[in-house]
Design an enzyme around this catalytic site. Structure first.
Site, short mmCIF file in Angstrom:
data_model
loop_
_atom_site.label_atom_id
_atom_site.label_comp_id
_atom_site.label_asym_id
_atom_site.label_seq_id
_atom_site.Cartn_x
_atom_site.Cartn_y
_atom_site.Cartn_z
N GLU A 81 -3.50 5.22 -23.59
CA GLU A 81 -4.56 4.20 -23.45
C GLU A 81 -4.03 2.95 -24.13
O GLU A 81 -3.76 2.94 -25.33
CB GLU A 81 -5.83 4.70 -24.15
CG GLU A 81 -6.93 3.64 -24.25
CD GLU A 81 -8.09 4.09 -25.12
OE1 GLU A 81 -8.35 5.33 -25.23
OE2 GLU A 81 -8.74 3.22 -25.73
N ARG A 135 -6.94 -5.15 -27.01
CA ARG A 135 -7.12 -5.88 -28.27
C ARG A 135 -6.06 -6.94 -28.47
O ARG A 135 -6.19 -7.82 -29.32
CB ARG A 135 -7.08 -4.91 -29.44
CG ARG A 135 -8.39 -4.18 -29.57
CD ARG A 135 -8.31 -3.20 -30.70
NE ARG A 135 -8.92 -1.98 -30.27
CZ ARG A 135 -8.98 -0.89 -30.99
NH1 ARG A 135 -8.43 -0.86 -32.19
NH2 ARG A 135 -9.57 0.16 -30.53
N LYS A 185 -16.64 8.78 -24.32
CA LYS A 185 -15.82 8.67 -25.53
C LYS A 185 -16.78 8.80 -26.71
O LYS A 185 -17.78 8.07 -26.79
CB LYS A 185 -15.15 7.30 -25.53
CG LYS A 185 -14.47 6.95 -26.84
CD LYS A 185 -13.71 5.63 -26.71
CE LYS A 185 -13.22 5.16 -28.06
NZ LYS A 185 -12.15 4.19 -27.99
C1 3PG Z 1 -9.94 3.48 -30.64
O1 3PG Z 1 -9.71 2.36 -30.26
O2 3PG Z 1 -10.32 4.37 -29.88
C2 3PG Z 1 -9.80 3.76 -32.07
O3 3PG Z 1 -9.68 2.59 -32.79
C3 3PG Z 1 -8.64 4.61 -32.38
O4 3PG Z 1 -8.99 5.11 -33.58
P1 3PG Z 1 -7.94 5.48 -34.70
O5 3PG Z 1 -7.07 4.28 -34.87
O6 3PG Z 1 -8.79 5.78 -35.90
O7 3PG Z 1 -7.18 6.69 -34.19
#
Ligand code: 3PG
Length: 209
Positions: free
Chosen positions: A40, A44, A127
């Site tokens: 994924e 961002r 999700k």
């Molecule tokens: C996301 O975008 O799904 C989360 O920010 C990923 O979370 P993590 O960095 O805590 O694994």
């Protein structure tokens, strides 16, 4: 195999924040080498859409878009080759655009009200984000009771120490997280570390029966 089946088969979704699309091909190769040809790529950073295009063009990696907040971003993601679209929350316009474009929408939902709203939009896999601070695996198990048809992709605050408790739940399709793909290591060009972490995560998966 449809995209939901591909997620269920992979069981893990590396969530990537890429600062430079120039690293996208090497990242894809590192994931393939680690035994997890799926990612994924979040919106961002400005590099997101171009990174999706580069990775999807290889043909050996399932590529989705993350942090998608608007229908316009859905279009950019799908035009670049994304086959699934992840959002932190539940947005009707985003879900509807995903349906129009024929890609899987994975909107965020962590409460019964949000799960019910997702079902009303025809979404059956959500999700569960942010997973760790929203009650973790125990909360998913509790939500699965009234919603037996719903499947969850918990993401947010999960790492090697906790991934197993989520994978053990029958309602969990796959677990997402950035621990396999540390942003600073990718930015430094240290893709060997991505392969190491990915291979370790894959090796720890319960064997398929
Ligand atoms: C996301 O975008 O799904 C989360 O920010 C990923 O979370 P993590 O960095 O805590 O694994």
């Amino acid at each position: 195999m449809d995209t939901t089946d591909q997620l269920a088969q992979a069981r893990l979704v590396p969530v990537v924040v890429l600062d430079d699309a120039g690293h996208a091909d090497a990242l894809a190769q590192a994931l393939v080498d680690g035994g997890l040809p799926l990612a994924e790529i979040t919106f961002r950073t400005a590099a997101g859409p171009e990174a999706i295009r580069i990775m999807a063009a290889r043909g050996d990696v399932v590529v989705g878009a993350g942090t998608v907040l608007t229908p316009e971003q859905v279009d950019r993601a799908v035009d670049a080759g994304a086959t699934f679209v992840v959002s932190p929350g539940l947005s009707r316009p985003v879900v509807e655009r995903c349906r129009e474009r024929g890609v899987l929408a994975l909107p965020g939902a962590v409460t019964a009200t949000e799960v019910q709203a997702a079902l009303e939009l025809g979404v059956e896999t959500v999700k569960f984000f942010p997973a760790a601070t929203s009650g973790g695996a125990a909360a998913i198990a509790a939500l699965a009771a009234p919603f037996p048809g719903v499947r969850f992709v918990p993401t947010g605050g999960i790492g090697p120490g906790t991934v197993q408790e989520y994978l053990d739940l029958p309602s969990v399709t796959a677990v997402g997280g950035s621990w396999m793909v540390p942003r600073d290591r990718i930015a430094a060009g240290d893709l060997a570390e991505v392969t190491r972490r990915t291979a370790a995560a894959v090796a720890a998966l319960p064997r398929a029966e």
